[in-house]
Write a protein that holds these residues in place. Structure first.
Motif, mmCIF file in Angstrom:
data_model
loop_
_atom_site.group_PDB
_atom_site.id
_atom_site.type_symbol
_atom_site.label_atom_id
_atom_site.label_comp_id
_atom_site.label_asym_id
_atom_site.label_seq_id
_atom_site.Cartn_x
_atom_site.Cartn_y
_atom_site.Cartn_z
ATOM 1 N N PHE A 108 13.688 11.447 -14.762
ATOM 2 C CA PHE A 108 14.094 10.989 -16.092
ATOM 3 C C PHE A 108 14.889 9.690 -16.013
ATOM 4 C CE2 PHE A 108 13.239 15.360 -17.610
ATOM 5 C CZ PHE A 108 12.552 15.059 -18.767
ATOM 6 N N GLU A 109 15.737 9.568 -15.011
ATOM 7 C CA GLU A 109 16.516 8.338 -14.868
ATOM 8 C C GLU A 109 15.599 7.158 -14.549
ATOM 9 O OE1 GLU A 109 20.356 6.591 -12.368
ATOM 10 O OE2 GLU A 109 19.855 8.733 -12.274
ATOM 11 N N GLU A 110 14.601 7.380 -13.671
ATOM 12 C CA GLU A 110 13.656 6.325 -13.340
ATOM 13 C C GLU A 110 12.800 5.935 -14.538
ATOM 14 O OE1 GLU A 110 11.477 7.856 -10.053
ATOM 15 O OE2 GLU A 110 13.004 7.290 -8.558
ATOM 16 N N ALA A 111 12.607 6.865 -15.475
ATOM 17 C CA ALA A 111 11.805 6.587 -16.668
ATOM 18 C C ALA A 111 12.602 5.852 -17.739
ATOM 19 C CB ALA A 111 11.244 7.884 -17.245
ATOM 20 N N GLY A 112 13.905 5.647 -17.510
ATOM 21 C CA GLY A 112 14.702 4.867 -18.445
ATOM 22 C C GLY A 112 15.709 5.638 -19.260
ATOM 23 N N PHE A 113 15.841 6.954 -19.022
ATOM 24 C CA PHE A 113 16.827 7.742 -19.761
ATOM 25 C C PHE A 113 18.222 7.448 -19.208
ATOM 26 C CE2 PHE A 113 12.939 9.910 -20.640
ATOM 27 C CZ PHE A 113 13.086 10.495 -21.880
ATOM 28 N N PRO A 114 19.228 7.335 -20.095
ATOM 29 C CA PRO A 114 20.590 7.053 -19.627
ATOM 30 C C PRO A 114 21.084 8.152 -18.693
ATOM 31 C CG PRO A 114 20.411 6.754 -22.005
ATOM 32 C CD PRO A 114 19.135 7.406 -21.566
ATOM 33 N N PRO A 115 21.627 7.818 -17.528
ATOM 34 C CA PRO A 115 22.094 8.833 -16.563
ATOM 35 C C PRO A 115 23.130 9.777 -17.158
ATOM 36 C CG PRO A 115 22.027 6.651 -15.561
ATOM 37 C CD PRO A 115 21.786 6.450 -17.027
ATOM 38 N N GLU A 116 23.996 9.261 -18.039
ATOM 39 C CA GLU A 116 25.047 10.109 -18.612
ATOM 40 C C GLU A 116 24.489 11.172 -19.556
ATOM 41 O OE1 GLU A 116 24.723 6.313 -21.095
ATOM 42 O OE2 GLU A 116 24.755 6.870 -18.964
ATOM 43 N N MET A 117 23.245 11.011 -19.959
ATOM 44 C CA MET A 117 22.608 11.988 -20.851
ATOM 45 C C MET A 117 22.034 13.171 -20.068
ATOM 46 S SD MET A 117 19.393 11.298 -23.427
ATOM 47 C CE MET A 117 20.327 10.115 -24.406
ATOM 48 N N LEU A 118 21.800 12.984 -18.770
ATOM 49 C CA LEU A 118 21.099 13.975 -17.949
ATOM 50 C C LEU A 118 22.086 14.880 -17.227
ATOM 51 C CD1 LEU A 118 18.572 11.444 -16.369
ATOM 52 C CD2 LEU A 118 18.227 12.846 -18.420
ATOM 53 N N VAL A 119 21.888 16.188 -17.352
ATOM 54 C CA VAL A 119 22.741 17.164 -16.665
ATOM 55 C C VAL A 119 21.859 18.201 -15.985
ATOM 56 C CG1 VAL A 119 24.725 16.866 -18.182
ATOM 57 C CG2 VAL A 119 22.977 18.555 -18.754
ATOM 58 N N PHE A 175 5.068 14.687 -16.520
ATOM 59 C CA PHE A 175 3.786 14.024 -16.281
ATOM 60 C C PHE A 175 3.993 12.508 -16.242
ATOM 61 C CE2 PHE A 175 2.516 17.977 -18.448
ATOM 62 C CZ PHE A 175 1.693 18.503 -17.455
ATOM 63 N N PRO A 176 3.668 11.860 -15.123
ATOM 64 C CA PRO A 176 3.850 10.413 -15.039
ATOM 65 C C PRO A 176 3.064 9.646 -16.102
ATOM 66 C CG PRO A 176 3.433 11.344 -12.865
ATOM 67 C CD PRO A 176 3.155 12.437 -13.870
ATOM 68 N N ASN A 177 1.924 10.218 -16.535
ATOM 69 C CA ASN A 177 1.088 9.509 -17.506
ATOM 70 C C ASN A 177 1.420 9.882 -18.946
ATOM 71 O OD1 ASN A 177 0.168 12.089 -17.305
ATOM 72 N ND2 ASN A 177 -2.004 11.583 -17.305
ATOM 73 N N GLN A 178 2.505 10.614 -19.171
ATOM 74 C CA GLN A 178 2.924 10.935 -20.540
ATOM 75 C C GLN A 178 3.799 9.785 -21.040
ATOM 76 O OE1 GLN A 178 2.778 14.372 -22.173
ATOM 77 N NE2 GLN A 178 4.690 14.525 -23.288
ATOM 78 N N LEU A 179 3.238 8.944 -21.889
ATOM 79 C CA LEU A 179 3.937 7.726 -22.297
ATOM 80 C C LEU A 179 5.200 8.011 -23.101
ATOM 81 C CD1 LEU A 179 0.938 5.388 -23.229
ATOM 82 C CD2 LEU A 179 2.190 5.563 -21.077
ATOM 83 N N ALA A 180 5.294 9.198 -23.702
ATOM 84 C CA ALA A 180 6.502 9.536 -24.452
ATOM 85 C C ALA A 180 7.734 9.568 -23.555
ATOM 86 C CB ALA A 180 6.331 10.892 -25.139
ATOM 87 N N TYR A 181 7.525 9.752 -22.255
ATOM 88 C CA TYR A 181 8.646 9.806 -21.320
ATOM 89 C C TYR A 181 9.107 8.429 -20.857
ATOM 90 C CZ TYR A 181 8.261 14.880 -20.606
ATOM 91 O OH TYR A 181 8.266 16.239 -20.766
ATOM 92 N N HIS A 182 8.437 7.382 -21.303
ATOM 93 C CA HIS A 182 8.765 6.041 -20.827
ATOM 94 C C HIS A 182 9.109 5.143 -22.017
ATOM 95 C CE1 HIS A 182 7.229 7.103 -16.827
ATOM 96 N NE2 HIS A 182 6.304 7.778 -17.496
ATOM 97 N N PHE A 183 10.166 4.389 -21.890
ATOM 98 C CA PHE A 183 10.650 3.565 -22.989
ATOM 99 C C PHE A 183 10.197 2.114 -22.849
ATOM 100 C CE2 PHE A 183 13.896 6.932 -22.675
ATOM 101 C CZ PHE A 183 13.731 7.484 -23.923
ATOM 102 N N ALA A 184 9.877 1.526 -23.992
ATOM 103 C CA ALA A 184 9.611 0.094 -24.029
ATOM 104 C C ALA A 184 10.954 -0.641 -23.965
ATOM 105 C CB ALA A 184 8.862 -0.264 -25.311
ATOM 106 N N PRO A 185 10.947 -1.939 -23.693
ATOM 107 C CA PRO A 185 12.203 -2.700 -23.656
ATOM 108 C C PRO A 185 12.984 -2.555 -24.969
ATOM 109 C CG PRO A 185 10.426 -4.011 -22.728
ATOM 110 C CD PRO A 185 9.780 -2.777 -23.301
ATOM 111 N N ASP A 186 14.263 -2.212 -24.864
ATOM 112 C CA ASP A 186 15.192 -2.071 -26.002
ATOM 113 C C ASP A 186 14.908 -0.848 -26.872
ATOM 114 O OD1 ASP A 186 16.532 -4.425 -25.290
ATOM 115 O OD2 ASP A 186 15.122 -5.651 -26.433
ATOM 116 N N GLU A 187 13.877 -0.074 -26.548
ATOM 117 C CA GLU A 187 13.562 1.092 -27.392
ATOM 118 C C GLU A 187 14.680 2.138 -27.350
ATOM 119 O OE1 GLU A 187 10.079 4.536 -27.848
ATOM 120 O OE2 GLU A 187 9.905 2.970 -26.335
ATOM 121 N N ILE A 188 15.374 2.224 -26.232
ATOM 122 C CA ILE A 188 16.418 3.211 -26.060
ATOM 123 C C ILE A 188 17.521 3.052 -27.103
ATOM 124 C CG2 ILE A 188 17.840 1.870 -24.463
ATOM 125 C CD1 ILE A 188 17.036 5.610 -24.130
ATOM 126 N N ASN A 189 17.648 1.847 -27.682
ATOM 127 C CA ASN A 189 18.717 1.572 -28.645
ATOM 128 C C ASN A 189 18.479 2.207 -30.013
ATOM 129 O OD1 ASN A 189 20.180 -0.054 -26.797
ATOM 130 N ND2 ASN A 189 18.838 -1.792 -27.242
#
Length: 211
Positions: A140-151, A107-121
């Motif tokens: 998922f990659e466009e939402a900010g998830f690291p590509p190496e995490m996605l399979v 869901f594009p409007n599910q904020l849990a899928y989107h990271f704030a700046p530096d939140e990924i750390n």
């Protein structure tokens, strides 16, 4: 495996949540801070969330009883209960791999899928997220998830969807076919679903569509 003290720890955790306050939450120039703080007060002692939060204590008890776990698989939604689970896995079973499998739509409007700046750390995440289709790798990659995490992998929850029915009698039925059409959280996505179903069904009169 749980002890009475585990329930008290969960209650204390709820107290800490209630005392938490956020500031300067905005979308564009609209302040959402009061809404966020109100939700924190309401969800602090949510029975459902409190029950989920017990998973952290459960993992602790399994560790105390010398359970050996090689890996965890769970339905990935990036929702709050998963954070306690992942933190417990990391602390009590640090050598175990954690695999989340994407089992629901994005869901594009599910904020849990989107990271704030530096939140990924510091955001608790699994080692790998198994995506059920190429489009989800991209989303998922466009939402900010690291590509190496996605399979890319199979749909681990709804595997029966891909299996052809072996019940030949199903196709001999003369009655109307029944189609259950559950709607999404989004009005626009629901409308899109209506249009796609209309395009797919050549003769809508031969179906009972339950919305």
């Amino acid at each position: 495996y749980l002890k009475i003290s585990d329930y008290f720890r969960t209650i204390l955790s709820g107290l800490k949540i209630i005392k938490t306050r956020v500031e300067n939450v905005k979308i564009f120039d609209v302040s959402l801070t009061p809404i966020f703080n109100e939700d924190i007060k309401i969800s602090g002692f949510s029975p459902t969330l409190s029950l989920f939060n017990l998973c952290y204590q459960m993992l602790k008890r399994l560790h105390e009883k010398d359970f050996q776990i090689d890996g965890f698989y769970y339905a990935f939604e990036c929702n709050p209960p998963e954070k306690q689970f992942i933190l417990g896995c990391r602390k009590y079973f640090p050598s175990a791999k954690i695999f989340g499998y994407q089992h629901t739509t994005f869901f594009p409007n599910q904020l849990a899928y989107h990271f704030a700046p530096d939140e990924i750390n510091f955001h608790p995440l699994p080692d790998k997220i198994i995506c059920s289709g190429p489009i989800y790798l991209k989303l998922f990659e466009e939402a900010g998830f690291p590509p190496e995490m996605l399979v890319l992998g199979g749909n681990l929850r709804f595997t029966s969807v891909y299996k052809k029915s072996t019940n030949k009698n199903l196709y001999k039925l003369k009655e109307k076919r029944n189609i259950l059409l559950p709607l999404t959280f989004s009005y626009s996505l629901a409308l899109d679903l209506f249009l796609k179903v209309k395009d797919v069904l050549e003769d809508i009169s031969t179906y009972n569509i339950c919305i």
